[in-house]
Structure formats: C-alpha cells, structure tokens
Design a protein around this motif. Sequence first.
Motif, PDB file in Angstrom:
ATOM      1  N   ARG A  54     133.205  19.550   1.236  1.00  0.00           N
ATOM      2  CA  ARG A  54     132.989  18.373   0.166  1.00  0.00           C
ATOM      3  C   ARG A  54     131.919  18.544  -0.534  1.00  0.00           C
ATOM      4  O   ARG A  54     131.014  19.291  -0.306  1.00  0.00           O
ATOM      5  CB  ARG A  54     132.988  16.963   1.053  1.00  0.00           C
ATOM      6  CG  ARG A  54     131.576  16.887   2.051  1.00  0.00           C
ATOM      7  CD  ARG A  54     131.575  15.582   2.830  1.00  0.00           C
ATOM      8  NE  ARG A  54     130.151  15.551   3.310  1.00  0.00           N
ATOM      9  CZ  ARG A  54     130.002  14.480   4.288  1.00  0.00           C
ATOM     10  NH1 ARG A  54     130.813  13.609   4.437  1.00  0.00           N
ATOM     11  NH2 ARG A  54     128.882  14.518   4.857  1.00  0.00           N
ATOM     12  N   SER A  55     131.851  18.026  -1.765  1.00  0.00           N
ATOM     13  CA  SER A  55     130.911  18.083  -2.697  1.00  0.00           C
ATOM     14  C   SER A  55     131.078  16.748  -3.495  1.00  0.00           C
ATOM     15  O   SER A  55     132.045  16.216  -3.735  1.00  0.00           O
ATOM     16  CB  SER A  55     131.078  19.298  -3.458  1.00  0.00           C
ATOM     17  OG  SER A  55     130.005  19.531  -4.362  1.00  0.00           O
ATOM     18  N   HIS A  85     126.663  21.544  -1.918  1.00  0.00           N
ATOM     19  CA  HIS A  85     127.955  21.161  -1.092  1.00  0.00           C
ATOM     20  C   HIS A  85     127.915  21.378   0.338  1.00  0.00           C
ATOM     21  O   HIS A  85     126.963  21.839   0.907  1.00  0.00           O
ATOM     22  CB  HIS A  85     129.199  22.185  -1.637  1.00  0.00           C
ATOM     23  CG  HIS A  85     129.038  23.396  -1.340  1.00  0.00           C
ATOM     24  ND1 HIS A  85     128.378  24.231  -2.008  1.00  0.00           N
ATOM     25  CD2 HIS A  85     129.435  24.218  -0.316  1.00  0.00           C
ATOM     26  CE1 HIS A  85     128.083  25.594  -1.191  1.00  0.00           C
ATOM     27  NE2 HIS A  85     129.120  25.512  -0.163  1.00  0.00           N
ATOM     28  N   GLU A  86     128.814  20.601   1.030  1.00  0.00           N
ATOM     29  CA  GLU A  86     128.731  20.455   2.585  1.00  0.00           C
ATOM     30  C   GLU A  86     129.862  21.084   3.141  1.00  0.00           C
ATOM     31  O   GLU A  86     131.200  20.896   2.655  1.00  0.00           O
ATOM     32  CB  GLU A  86     128.471  19.129   3.037  1.00  0.00           C
ATOM     33  CG  GLU A  86     127.122  18.708   2.710  1.00  0.00           C
ATOM     34  CD  GLU A  86     126.916  17.143   3.050  1.00  0.00           C
ATOM     35  OE1 GLU A  86     125.887  17.095   3.772  1.00  0.00           O
ATOM     36  OE2 GLU A  86     127.707  16.392   2.677  1.00  0.00           O
ATOM     37  N   CYS A 101     126.926  20.530   7.127  1.00  0.00           N
ATOM     38  CA  CYS A 101     126.119  21.385   6.708  1.00  0.00           C
ATOM     39  C   CYS A 101     126.136  21.604   5.491  1.00  0.00           C
ATOM     40  O   CYS A 101     127.047  22.087   4.718  1.00  0.00           O
ATOM     41  CB  CYS A 101     126.108  22.671   7.696  1.00  0.00           C
ATOM     42  SG  CYS A 101     126.191  22.615   9.445  1.00  0.00           S
ATOM     43  N   ARG A 102     124.693  21.559   5.005  1.00  0.00           N
ATOM     44  CA  ARG A 102     124.344  21.635   3.522  1.00  0.00           C
ATOM     45  C   ARG A 102     124.262  22.905   3.042  1.00  0.00           C
ATOM     46  O   ARG A 102     123.735  24.013   3.864  1.00  0.00           O
ATOM     47  CB  ARG A 102     123.397  20.859   3.142  1.00  0.00           C
ATOM     48  CG  ARG A 102     122.993  21.025   1.488  1.00  0.00           C
ATOM     49  CD  ARG A 102     121.497  20.131   1.263  1.00  0.00           C
ATOM     50  NE  ARG A 102     121.039  20.567   0.062  1.00  0.00           N
ATOM     51  CZ  ARG A 102     121.322  19.755  -1.028  1.00  0.00           C
ATOM     52  NH1 ARG A 102     122.011  18.706  -0.958  1.00  0.00           N
ATOM     53  NH2 ARG A 102     120.847  20.136  -2.118  1.00  0.00           N
ATOM     54  N   TYR A 103     124.670  23.596   1.915  1.00  0.00           N
ATOM     55  CA  TYR A 103     124.696  24.888   1.556  1.00  0.00           C
ATOM     56  C   TYR A 103     124.027  24.944   0.252  1.00  0.00           C
ATOM     57  O   TYR A 103     124.314  24.309  -0.782  1.00  0.00           O
ATOM     58  CB  TYR A 103     126.071  25.846   1.433  1.00  0.00           C
ATOM     59  CG  TYR A 103     126.722  26.145   2.881  1.00  0.00           C
ATOM     60  CD1 TYR A 103     126.440  27.356   3.290  1.00  0.00           C
ATOM     61  CD2 TYR A 103     127.148  25.165   3.616  1.00  0.00           C
ATOM     62  CE1 TYR A 103     126.973  27.537   4.683  1.00  0.00           C
ATOM     63  CE2 TYR A 103     127.594  25.553   4.754  1.00  0.00           C
ATOM     64  CZ  TYR A 103     127.581  26.836   5.220  1.00  0.00           C
ATOM     65  OH  TYR A 103     128.007  27.144   6.552  1.00  0.00           O
ATOM     66  N   ASP A 104     122.907  25.713   0.298  1.00  0.00           N
ATOM     67  CA  ASP A 104     122.069  25.800  -0.846  1.00  0.00           C
ATOM     68  C   ASP A 104     122.400  26.913  -1.949  1.00  0.00           C
ATOM     69  O   ASP A 104     121.467  27.366  -2.891  1.00  0.00           O
ATOM     70  CB  ASP A 104     120.486  25.880  -0.651  1.00  0.00           C
ATOM     71  CG  ASP A 104     120.133  24.583   0.311  1.00  0.00           C
ATOM     72  OD1 ASP A 104     120.633  23.562  -0.382  1.00  0.00           O
ATOM     73  OD2 ASP A 104     119.439  24.852   1.154  1.00  0.00           O
ATOM     74  N   GLU A 105     123.589  27.400  -1.809  1.00  0.00           N
ATOM     75  CA  GLU A 105     124.309  28.275  -3.133  1.00  0.00           C
ATOM     76  C   GLU A 105     125.556  28.083  -3.238  1.00  0.00           C
ATOM     77  O   GLU A 105     126.355  27.216  -2.473  1.00  0.00           O
ATOM     78  CB  GLU A 105     124.119  29.637  -2.587  1.00  0.00           C
ATOM     79  CG  GLU A 105     124.930  30.079  -1.313  1.00  0.00           C
ATOM     80  CD  GLU A 105     124.925  31.443  -0.820  1.00  0.00           C
ATOM     81  OE1 GLU A 105     124.974  32.432  -1.700  1.00  0.00           O
ATOM     82  OE2 GLU A 105     124.494  31.541   0.528  1.00  0.00           O
TER      83      GLU A 105
END
Length: 206
Positions: A54-55, A85-86, A101-105
């Motif tokens: 999701r985003s 996004h997660e 979980c959040r992703y930073d790329e």
Amino acid sequence: MPRIDLNVPFAEKDEAKRLGARWDGERKVWYVPDGVATNVFGRWLPREPDISVRSSIYFIAQTINPCWKCGEHTSAFGFILPAGHEMLEPDDEDDDRDAWCRYDEPTIVHYVTDLLPGVVARIKAFSRHYCVDFSKTTQSSYWMNHCEHCGMKQGDFEMYCEPQGAFFPMDEHAASQIVLHEFAEPFGCNGGAVYGNHLFEYMRRA
C-alpha cells in the motif's frame, strides 16, 4: 451515491435479475438500481481487495517496448511506489500475524493482483491492453501488458526482472524513456516488489 456493481456469475444471472438487479450492456456488468436495497445481493457485492502492498501516493509508469511476438512497438504500463510505501511482512513478535513495514526507497511492483478499485479505474483510462490474464509460466492470473498490435501477453518477468527490460533500465537514457504519471491517492494491491538501482531520478514526470 455511486452505483454499486455486482459480481454475478453467468449461471446466477436469472436469480440476480429476479431480485431486481439490472444489466449494463455497455459495461457488461450487473448493478443495483436506485431504490433497491443492497442486502439481498450480499453474495454478489464486491469484496474489499486483500492487499499486501500500500501507498498514499503512486505513479503509473508508461513506456514503449517491442513485442516479443510480432516485433511491433507497443505501450507498456506498470506501477511505481515512492519511498514511504508499506508492505505486509511476518511479525517477528507474533508468528500468527503480519505487520505493515515501511520502506524508504522506491519500488516497482509486479505480478499485481487485487488492485484497489480506484487504481483499476486509473489504469483502465490509460489502456485497455493492461488487464488481468492467465500466465502459463506462473500458473496464475495477474494484471499484465498485452501487445496493442497482436494482443500477445507481455510477461512481467522480462519487463521487470531482466536487465534492459521495459522497466529495468540500465542507463540514464533508457530510464528517461519511462514517463511517470503521479496520483496523490491510495494505492493497494497484492504483488511483488522489485528493489535496486532502477534510475528512478532519470524517469520523466508527465
């Protein structure tokens, strides 16, 4: 209030009609007309997609790619999610549940299923050649590109996972051929995520 469309199997169409559903011949779908209660259509009401990605913002990526079958150049589409996004991942503290979980790329998603209805409407406005179809390779159905000329399926592996694929640029020029259409609205799907250096900064904003 927006119209409610129904997921009515062909074998059950007469029952749906008897209960008051109407047929939209243009869109090829049964729906609940105004003034008719929805509770009698419970088994055919659309379900909420079971999403794992999701985003709050997403991009529809657009490029041109040669069809592997006929050789003609055809439009190709995909979804790119920005940093933030997660994804649902197994919870380290509870084996019986998953956690967001959040992703930073940024990432490109592939083998996409269960798209949110709003995203479906967006991608359909771009192309009728990006649609759900069955893949013999994966033995599953997912949203995939099709050649605009011969109609052949354009599998996700070659486009997203092979270097120099439509959405796997290897240099700045190749990345600049990808156009990003931004939508500041929710994105959700089931699918896989492709991480790595895809030269997102060189892709062009529409």
